[in-house]
Enzyme design. Structure first.
Site, PDB file in Angstrom:
ATOM      1  N   LYS A 222      -8.673   1.502  26.593  1.00 42.28           N
ATOM      2  CA  LYS A 222      -9.948   1.666  25.871  1.00 42.28           C
ATOM      3  C   LYS A 222     -10.513   0.349  25.354  1.00 42.28           C
ATOM      4  O   LYS A 222      -9.841  -0.675  25.323  1.00 42.28           O
ATOM      5  CB  LYS A 222      -9.786   2.710  24.756  1.00 42.28           C
ATOM      6  CG  LYS A 222      -9.790   4.128  25.348  1.00 42.28           C
ATOM      7  CD  LYS A 222      -9.825   5.222  24.321  1.00 42.28           C
ATOM      8  CE  LYS A 222      -9.856   6.585  25.032  1.00 42.28           C
ATOM      9  NZ  LYS A 222      -9.721   7.697  24.083  1.00 42.28           N
ATOM     10  N   ARG A 256      -1.868   9.960  25.916  1.00 42.28           N
ATOM     11  CA  ARG A 256      -2.687  10.172  27.117  1.00 42.28           C
ATOM     12  C   ARG A 256      -2.886   8.809  27.757  1.00 42.28           C
ATOM     13  O   ARG A 256      -3.487   7.924  27.152  1.00 42.28           O
ATOM     14  CB  ARG A 256      -4.024  10.796  26.723  1.00 42.28           C
ATOM     15  CG  ARG A 256      -4.961  11.100  27.887  1.00 42.28           C
ATOM     16  CD  ARG A 256      -6.235  11.757  27.378  1.00 42.28           C
ATOM     17  NE  ARG A 256      -7.156  12.064  28.460  1.00 42.28           N
ATOM     18  CZ  ARG A 256      -8.026  11.199  28.969  1.00 42.28           C
ATOM     19  NH1 ARG A 256      -8.094   9.970  28.507  1.00 42.28           N
ATOM     20  NH2 ARG A 256      -8.827  11.558  29.961  1.00 42.28           N
TER      21      ARG A 256
HETATM   22  C1  8Y4 Z   1     -10.951   2.917  30.344  1.00 46.37           C
HETATM   23  C2  8Y4 Z   1     -10.567   4.123  30.814  1.00 46.37           C
HETATM   24  C3  8Y4 Z   1     -11.619   2.835  29.136  1.00 46.37           C
HETATM   25  C4  8Y4 Z   1     -10.858   5.276  30.115  1.00 46.37           C
HETATM   26  C5  8Y4 Z   1     -11.918   3.985  28.440  1.00 46.37           C
HETATM   27  C6  8Y4 Z   1     -11.526   5.207  28.928  1.00 46.37           C
HETATM   28  C7  8Y4 Z   1      -9.428  11.138  25.251  1.00 46.37           C
HETATM   29  C8  8Y4 Z   1      -9.562  12.365  25.907  1.00 46.37           C
HETATM   30  C9  8Y4 Z   1     -10.718  10.860  26.942  1.00 46.37           C
HETATM   31  C10 8Y4 Z   1      -8.633  11.071  24.083  1.00 46.37           C
HETATM   32  C11 8Y4 Z   1      -8.201  13.415  24.404  1.00 46.37           C
HETATM   33  C12 8Y4 Z   1     -11.278   7.504  28.188  1.00 46.37           C
HETATM   34  C13 8Y4 Z   1     -10.799  13.197  27.895  1.00 46.37           C
HETATM   35  C14 8Y4 Z   1     -12.105   8.526  27.506  1.00 46.37           C
HETATM   36  N1  8Y4 Z   1     -10.158  10.202  25.924  1.00 46.37           N
HETATM   37  N2  8Y4 Z   1      -8.956  13.497  25.504  1.00 46.37           N
HETATM   38  N3  8Y4 Z   1     -10.375  12.174  26.964  1.00 46.37           N
HETATM   39  N4  8Y4 Z   1      -8.035  12.256  23.692  1.00 46.37           N
HETATM   40  N5  8Y4 Z   1      -7.584  14.518  23.946  1.00 46.37           N
HETATM   41  N6  8Y4 Z   1     -11.897   6.315  28.219  1.00 46.37           N
HETATM   42  O1  8Y4 Z   1      -8.491  10.043  23.416  1.00 46.37           O
HETATM   43  O2  8Y4 Z   1     -10.207   7.731  28.671  1.00 46.37           O
HETATM   44  S1  8Y4 Z   1     -11.802  10.169  28.107  1.00 46.37           S
END
Ligand code: 8Y4
Length: 280
Positions: A222, A256
């Protein structure tokens, strides 16, 4: 702390569970949208399972900051074939990342063992759908909505406000017939939060443990890593491992992540040390 998914115990007090991100949205920037085809998704899932995934998380709606909403039909078309293929091949429980009642129903009918809703069941019909589905639910905090959530988010006391929100959603679940023992709680790192908000929530994670429920932390790749270290998404593996370990040390029960094998080794090593105190 304990959580049963699809009849299998995925976590205990001594061992955190790994939720692996299986991207199937065309714009998922981490994996370039290669998994729209169920065959590709199954191949990727096989790697994640071999790497030690305890839960596979799949979603057809992009929740990245600034993303446009997706229709229910499009979400169903992306998610259900993949879910059916995964359910037929692996006995690892699959969680479905959705905020839509119709998708919850269809996904659980197709074998999903958990609902992961970044809107914490605030969508129309979502509480009733989740109640009827009878699987565990992750309630995540988000300030605002994905399109605009990163535009100057403000809190008085971010930890208290996230805690109050999660407590209110837990109460709404209970009122809708979703028992407390089906609930997982998540601060929602990056969802309407500055780097400083994210840091406070990570340092004070245990303050979010309501009713003894498991805590889920999604920190992998992130933007707080980009903001702190100036790294691009593909360069954030090692920093993500550091955050996953810190999250577990601070009380997270499920992490996650994108990089499953790396996280598994790092976590199992740290847990071996921490647990040597408890068991002698
Ligand atoms: C690079 C890759 C940078 C991915 C940002 C991201 C969460 C979630 C997401 C979380 C739960 C993400 C669906 C965002 N984040 N579900 N989902 N908790 N429960 N961004 O923190 O991965 S998506």
């Amino acid at each position: 702390v304990e959580l049963i998914l699809g009849g299998r115990k995925v976590l205990t007090a001594q061992r955190a569970a790994i939720m692996a991100v299986l991207n199937i949205t065309p714009d998922s920037f981490s994996d370039g949208g290669r998994y729209l085809d169920p065959g590709c998704a199954v191949d990727r899932a096989a790697e994640l399972v071999a790497g030690g995934a305890d839960i596979l998380d799949i979603g057809g709606e992009s929740t990245r900051p600034g993303a446009a909403p997706v229709s229910a039909d499009e979400e169903l078309e992306r998610v259900i074939p993949v879910l059916e293929a995964l359910h037929a091949r692996f006995d690892v429980p699959v969680s479905v990342d959705t905020s839509k009642a119709v998708v919850m129903h269809a996904a659980v009918a197709a074998g999903a063992a958990m609902i992961n809703d970044v809107c914490a069941l605030r969508g129309e019909g979502a509480l009733a759908a989740a109640a009827a589905c009878d699987v565990p639910v992750c309630l995540m905090h988000m300030l605002g909505e994905p399109r605009t959530m990163q535009q100057d988010p403000h809190y008085g006391d971010v930890v208290a406000e996230v805690r109050d929100f999660l407590a209110a959603r837990l109460a709404a679940c209970n009122a809708a017939g979703i028992a407390t023992d089906r609930i997982v709680l998540d601060p929602g790192f990056g969802f309407g939060k500055t780097r400083e908000h994210n840091f406070r929530l990570l340092n004070e994670l245990e303050a979010l443990r309501i009713a003894g429920r498991p805590l889920l932390a999604g920190l992998s790749r992130k933007s707080m890593i980009g903001q702190t270290l100036g790294l691009e998404v593909g360069e954030r593996v090692h920093a993500s491992l550091g955050l996953a370990l810190l999250a577990v040390f601070n009380g997270a029960n499920i992490v996650r992540v994108h990089d499953v094998r790396e996280t598994r080794d790092a976590l199992r090593m740290v847990e071996a040390v921490l647990n040597s105190e408890a068991s002698g």
